[in-house]
Write an enzyme that holds these catalytic residues in place. Structure first.
Site, PDB file in Angstrom:
ATOM      1  CE  LYS A 226      -4.172  -2.003   1.158  1.00 42.07           C
ATOM      2  NZ  LYS A 226      -5.355  -2.205   2.298  1.00 42.07           N
ATOM      3  NE  ARG A 264      -7.665  -8.420  -0.003  1.00 41.57           N
ATOM      4  CZ  ARG A 264      -7.078  -7.464  -1.050  1.00 41.57           C
ATOM      5  NH1 ARG A 264      -5.971  -6.834  -1.029  1.00 41.57           N
ATOM      6  NH2 ARG A 264      -7.727  -7.764  -2.344  1.00 41.57           N
TER       7      ARG A 264
HETATM    8  N1  HH2 Z   1      -7.310  -3.874   0.449  1.00 38.17           N
HETATM    9  C1  HH2 Z   1      -7.590  -3.976  -0.765  1.00 38.17           C
HETATM   10  C2  HH2 Z   1      -8.592  -4.427  -1.363  1.00 38.17           C
HETATM   11  N2  HH2 Z   1      -9.254  -5.272  -0.771  1.00 38.17           N
HETATM   12  N3  HH2 Z   1      -9.937  -6.146   1.540  1.00 38.17           N
HETATM   13  C3  HH2 Z   1      -9.659  -6.251   2.827  1.00 38.17           C
HETATM   14  N4  HH2 Z   1     -10.602  -7.022   3.694  1.00 38.17           N
HETATM   15  N5  HH2 Z   1      -8.817  -5.507   3.322  1.00 38.17           N
HETATM   16  C4  HH2 Z   1      -7.747  -4.566   2.835  1.00 38.17           C
HETATM   17  O1  HH2 Z   1      -6.764  -4.100   3.107  1.00 38.17           O
HETATM   18  C5  HH2 Z   1      -8.161  -4.695   1.265  1.00 38.17           C
HETATM   19  C6  HH2 Z   1      -9.107  -5.272   0.729  1.00 38.17           C
HETATM   20  C7  HH2 Z   1      -6.746  -2.962  -1.790  1.00 38.17           C
HETATM   21  O2  HH2 Z   1      -5.591  -3.455  -2.457  1.00 38.17           O
HETATM   22  P1  HH2 Z   1      -5.696  -4.155  -3.612  1.00 38.17           P
HETATM   23  O3  HH2 Z   1      -6.669  -5.375  -4.000  1.00 38.17           O
HETATM   24  O4  HH2 Z   1      -4.381  -4.719  -3.920  1.00 38.17           O
HETATM   25  O5  HH2 Z   1      -5.776  -3.178  -4.708  1.00 38.17           O
HETATM   26  P2  HH2 Z   1      -7.029  -2.791  -5.462  1.00 38.17           P
HETATM   27  O6  HH2 Z   1      -8.087  -2.159  -4.619  1.00 38.17           O
HETATM   28  O7  HH2 Z   1      -6.480  -1.406  -6.303  1.00 38.17           O
HETATM   29  O8  HH2 Z   1      -7.741  -3.756  -6.602  1.00 38.17           O
END
Ligand code: HH2
Length: 292
Positions: A226, A264
């Protein structure tokens, strides 16, 4: 659905990220052709590779929640996620989660073989997700997010971020319980990076045991790559996502040392090694009479 818990006590559950989006901040576009088609075989292979690395759960997403991401229709989110979930369910015993705030997408994912709903909005976007989870015996991950992903980073403000996030997660938990979701099927998540400054994220990450103790439920933590980590290691600029892996391990180790139940992550193998060391240190501190 069988009764086995997805997030059992006594292990750090590793949740591997599989984003089927063109625009996720770290892994966007990996499985999307220039015409927008999902490359299903490659996505399933990548998911199975995460399982071989040690993932207990795969979290499949069809909409980026990064600040400023384009909103996606329910039909498009289903088109991206459901076929890959179905193929993964056929190919592996791994637990499948869908990362969505939307009822129709969640229902389609459960039909396709998912057993976990990951709602980063903690039922604030659509409270009916709680009834769906209760009816279908699904596990529900309740994240903390104020407002909408598009604008969440505009001016995040808290007087006491840990107390406020804990209280607001408590409201999400109360809603889920009222809808009939059993405690064995609830997980909370402080929403690292969701409408928070770097300082807010650091306060939350150093308060995992307090949040866990106050809510009495497993805590999932998502720091993986992040941007606040990029800010911390970037030497005056924000380091890009691929340069945030060591920073991720440091943050996740601190979370596990305090009792985080699940991580995660994009890099499952590294997270497994980090969790092994941080859990051993946690056990050694307990054996030595330190804090729980
Ligand atoms: N962070 C992201 C997405 N989903 N779900 C939970 N429970 N906790 C988190 O911290 C979380 C999440 C954001 O990360 P990422 O999926 O890598 O990116 P994007 O939202 O751009 O797809």
């Amino acid at each position: 659905m069988d009764d086995e818990r997805c997030f059992p006590e006594g292990r750090v559950t590793l949740v591997g990220i599989l984003n089927l989006t063109p625009d996720s901040f770290s892994d966007g576009g990996r499985f999307v052709s220039p015409e927008g088609a999902i490359e299903r075989t490659a996505a399933v292979e990548a998911g199975l590779a995460l399982v071989r690395e040690g993932a207990h759960v795969l979290d499949v997403g069809g909409e980026s929640t990064r600040p400023g991401a384009e909103p996606v229709s329910e039909a498009e989110e289903i088109r991206r996620t459901a076929p890959v979930l179905e193929a993964l369910a056929k190919a592996s015993e791994v637990r499948l989660s869908v990362d969505t705030r939307k009822l129709e997408v969640a229902a389609a994912a459960l039909d396709a073989g998912a057993s976990i709903l990951n709602d980063v909005s903690g039922l604030r976007h659509d409270p009916r997700l709680a009834e769906l989870a209760a009816d279908r015996g699904a596990t529900l991950i309740l994240g903390h997010l104020r407002g909408e992903p598009a604008t969440m980073q505009d001016a995040p403000a808290f007087e006491d971020v840990v107390a406020e996030v804990t209280a607001e997660l408590g409201e999400s938990v109360a809603r889920a319980r009222a809808a009939g979701v059993a405690d064995e099927r609830l997980v909370v998540d402080p929403g690292i990076g969701f409408g928070k400054t770097c300082a807010h994220n650091l306060s939350l990450l150093t308060s995992i045991s307090r949040i866990r103790g106050a809510l009495g439920l497993p805590v999932l933590v998502g720091t993986s790559r992040k941007s606040f980590l990029g800010r911390l290691v970037g030497d005056g600029v924000i380091a890009p996502p691929h340069a945030r892996d060591a920073a991720t391990q440091a943050a996740d180790a601190i979370a596990v040392f305090q009792g985080a139940d699940a991580l995660r992550v994009h890099d499952v193998a590294a997270a497994g090694r980090t969790a092994a060391v941080a859990s051993a240190l946690r056990r050694a501190r307990r054996a030595g009479g330190g804090a729980p």
